[in-house]
Write an enzyme that holds these catalytic residues in place. Structure first.
Site, short mmCIF file in Angstrom:
data_model
loop_
_atom_site.label_atom_id
_atom_site.label_comp_id
_atom_site.label_asym_id
_atom_site.label_seq_id
_atom_site.Cartn_x
_atom_site.Cartn_y
_atom_site.Cartn_z
N GLY A 11 -1.29 -1.81 19.20
CA GLY A 11 -2.15 -0.73 18.70
C GLY A 11 -3.58 -1.20 18.56
N ALA A 12 -3.98 -2.09 19.48
CA ALA A 12 -5.23 -2.83 19.31
C ALA A 12 -6.49 -1.99 19.48
CB ALA A 12 -5.24 -4.03 20.26
N ALA A 13 -6.35 -0.79 20.04
CA ALA A 13 -7.54 0.07 20.17
C ALA A 13 -7.63 1.08 19.03
CB ALA A 13 -7.50 0.81 21.51
N ILE A 16 -7.00 0.63 12.52
CA ILE A 16 -6.80 -0.59 11.72
C ILE A 16 -7.32 -1.80 12.48
CG2 ILE A 16 -5.04 -2.16 10.75
CD1 ILE A 16 -3.36 0.32 10.09
N VAL A 129 3.37 -3.23 10.51
CA VAL A 129 2.40 -2.42 9.77
C VAL A 129 2.67 -0.93 10.03
CG1 VAL A 129 -0.07 -1.97 9.46
CG2 VAL A 129 0.71 -4.28 10.00
N ASP A 159 -0.36 -2.48 -0.94
CA ASP A 159 0.11 -1.93 -2.22
C ASP A 159 -0.16 -2.95 -3.34
OD1 ASP A 159 1.71 0.41 -0.93
OD2 ASP A 159 2.38 -1.38 0.10
N ARG A 162 -3.78 -2.91 -4.10
CA ARG A 162 -4.11 -1.67 -4.81
C ARG A 162 -3.72 -1.78 -6.29
NH1 ARG A 162 -1.58 2.24 -0.08
NH2 ARG A 162 -3.55 2.61 1.01
N HIS A 187 7.69 0.51 1.29
CA HIS A 187 6.29 0.97 1.37
C HIS A 187 6.32 2.50 1.49
CE1 HIS A 187 2.06 1.21 2.31
NE2 HIS A 187 2.31 1.76 3.50
P1 NAD Z 1 -4.32 4.71 15.09
O1 NAD Z 1 -3.73 5.98 15.61
O2 NAD Z 1 -5.79 4.66 14.86
O3 NAD Z 1 -3.95 3.52 16.06
C1 NAD Z 1 -2.66 3.31 16.52
C2 NAD Z 1 -2.78 2.75 17.91
O4 NAD Z 1 -1.47 2.41 18.35
C3 NAD Z 1 -3.35 3.74 18.93
O5 NAD Z 1 -4.47 3.18 19.57
C4 NAD Z 1 -2.19 3.96 19.90
O6 NAD Z 1 -2.62 4.16 21.24
C5 NAD Z 1 -1.41 2.67 19.74
N1 NAD Z 1 0.00 2.74 20.15
C6 NAD Z 1 0.86 3.79 20.06
N2 NAD Z 1 2.05 3.47 20.58
C7 NAD Z 1 1.96 2.18 20.98
C8 NAD Z 1 2.85 1.28 21.63
N3 NAD Z 1 4.09 1.66 21.94
N4 NAD Z 1 2.42 0.04 21.91
C9 NAD Z 1 1.17 -0.33 21.62
N5 NAD Z 1 0.26 0.48 21.03
C10 NAD Z 1 0.65 1.72 20.73
O7 NAD Z 1 -3.52 4.35 13.76
P2 NAD Z 1 -3.91 3.29 12.63
O8 NAD Z 1 -4.72 3.97 11.59
O9 NAD Z 1 -4.40 2.06 13.26
O10 NAD Z 1 -2.46 3.07 11.98
C11 NAD Z 1 -1.43 2.43 12.70
C12 NAD Z 1 -0.12 2.47 11.90
O11 NAD Z 1 -0.26 1.71 10.70
C13 NAD Z 1 0.31 3.87 11.46
O12 NAD Z 1 1.72 4.01 11.61
C14 NAD Z 1 -0.06 3.90 9.99
O13 NAD Z 1 0.73 4.83 9.26
C15 NAD Z 1 0.28 2.47 9.60
N6 NAD Z 1 -0.31 1.97 8.36
C16 NAD Z 1 0.47 1.15 7.60
C17 NAD Z 1 -0.03 0.61 6.43
C18 NAD Z 1 0.82 -0.30 5.61
O14 NAD Z 1 0.37 -0.70 4.51
N7 NAD Z 1 2.02 -0.66 6.01
C19 NAD Z 1 -1.34 0.89 6.05
C20 NAD Z 1 -2.12 1.74 6.85
C21 NAD Z 1 -1.58 2.28 8.01
C1 LMR Z 2 -1.21 3.47 3.37
O1 LMR Z 2 -0.48 3.09 2.45
O2 LMR Z 2 -2.43 3.68 3.23
C2 LMR Z 2 -0.62 3.63 4.75
O3 LMR Z 2 0.76 3.41 4.73
C3 LMR Z 2 -0.97 4.91 5.39
C4 LMR Z 2 -0.21 6.06 4.78
O4 LMR Z 2 0.40 6.83 5.55
O5 LMR Z 2 -0.21 6.21 3.55
#
Ligand code: NAD
Ligand code: LMR
Length: 325
Positions: A11-13, A16, A129, A159, A162, A187
């Site tokens: 998800g490098a583009a 996050i 993540v 978390d 936070r 989470h």
């Molecule tokens: P985003 O949509 O900005 O980026 C996700 C990226 O993943 C996109 O660029 C997409 O093209 C890519 N992607 C999708 N499927 C893929 C695959 N099969 N292989 C490789 N790349 C792929 O989203 P974001 O804001 O970066 O969030 C990413 C994830 O992290 C979400 O599921 C979000 O809910 C989660 N998140 C988790 C936490 C945590 O604390 N655990 C916190 C924040 C966000």
């Molecule tokens: C967060 O805790 O900020 C992430 O898991 C994104 C979400 O869906 O809440």
């Protein structure tokens, strides 16, 4: 100079990663003496944006950055890799729960789990993540039996951080005085932020803040903070999530501070009566690249009941996606 290590980031583009990658390349995650090779995975339509991310990485002239590999082929992304940061997945929008993402995101983790099983270094350390993070980590683990399950973790550090902020703010103390914060469970909104064993300087946290605040305001505030950010920002937390990933990996690889612990969702060994094998958040200490669950903490009935509810939610999530492993 140390040998470079390979860090795969999926998800490098995305959002996050736009905060995360530059901090890895600058040495904040693995140390300022550790050269890195970034192996960046995206889906094919995002490769153009990923190329721009690579251009900017190069334009920072980070001394530790040895190479940046951009690919839409998971085999290329995971071959020879030492660390896997599994960010690529759909984020939730307003009004959704993280578990609503399971249907779409679970498939990503079963597919990548199989590839990792086939091509990755079996000692690779992974943090999931993409949400729902604990269950996606569980799906990955079930699809990657060649990996040590103790090396498959999910992110709870956001978390944890936070919770430190909320407590420090309430007690009117600086955040660096707060130690031994604990987040138990999933989470999700069933997570259990717990200050019973937390210290603020030389004082116990429960001696400085009242129990009603801790139980009725602090716990829901931390558990629902992700949704609060989404409501305010229109999209999910990104910079703070990236920061959580940096902290999680840094603690795991370089160790936790003496007299402190951190929260990580890890393979449950049955500690505190939680089902063995679930990816459940515990307080852990880390040394020499290994985490150890903090044992012997006495939990109140109130906290134990909440911990069981979070366990039950994870069991239910695992059941609903059993077709993926
Ligand atoms: P985003 O949509 O900005 O980026 C996700 C990226 O993943 C996109 O660029 C997409 O093209 C890519 N992607 C999708 N499927 C893929 C695959 N099969 N292989 C490789 N790349 C792929 O989203 P974001 O804001 O970066 O969030 C990413 C994830 O992290 C979400 O599921 C979000 O809910 C989660 N998140 C988790 C936490 C945590 O604390 N655990 C916190 C924040 C966000
Ligand atoms: C967060 O805790 O900020 C992430 O898991 C994104 C979400 O869906 O809440």
């Amino acid at each position: 100079m140390k040998q470079p290590v390979r860090v795969t980031v999926t998800g490098a583009a995305g959002q996050i990663c736009y905060s995360l990658l530059y901090r890895i390349a600058s040495g904040e995650m693995l140390g300022t003496d550790q050269p890195v090779i970034l192996q960046l995975l995206e889906i094919t339509p995002a490769l153009g944006v990923l190329e721009a991310v690579k251009m900017e990485l190069n334009d920072c002239a980070f001394p530790l950055l040895q190479d940046v590999i951009c690919t839409d082929d998971p085999k290329v992304a995971f071959t020879g890799s030492d660390y896997g940061l599994m960010v690529g997945a759909k984020p939730r929008g307003p009004g959704m729960e993280r578990a609503d993402l399971l249907k779409d995101n679970g498939k990503i983790f079963s597919t990548l789990g199989k590839v990792i099983n086939e091509v990755a270094n079996p000692d690779m350390k992974i943090v999931v993540v993409g949400n729902p993070a604990n269950t996606n980590a569980y799906i990955l683990m079930k699809n990657a039996p060649n990996l040590n399950p103790q090396n498959i973790t999910a992110l709870m550090r956001l978390d944890h951080n936070r919770a430190i902020y909320q407590l420090a703010e309430k007690a009117d103390k600086s955040m660096n005085t707060v130690t031994k914060m604990t987040i138990w469970g999933n989470h999700s909104t069933t997570q259990v932020p717990d200050i019973a064993h937390t210290m603020i300087g030389e004082d116990t946290a429960p001696s400085l803040v009242d129990a009603t605040w801790a139980n009725e305001e602090f716990i829901p505030k931390v558990a629902k903070r992700g949704a609060e950010v989404i409501a305010a920002r229109g999209s999910s937390s990104a910079a703070s999530a990236a920061n959580g990933v940096i902290d999680h990996m840094k603690s795991w690889v370089l160790g936790t501070k003496d007299g402190d612990w951190v929260s990580m969702a890890v393979y449950s060994d049955g500690s505190y009566g939680i089902e063995e094998g679930l990816i459940y958040s515990y307080p852990v200490t880390c040394k020499d690249g290994e985490w150890t669950i903090v044992t012997g903490l006495e939990n109140s009935d109130f906290i134990t009941e909440k911990m069981k509810a979070s366990e039950a939610e994870l069991q239910e999530e695992a059941k609903t996606c059993s077709d993926l492993f």
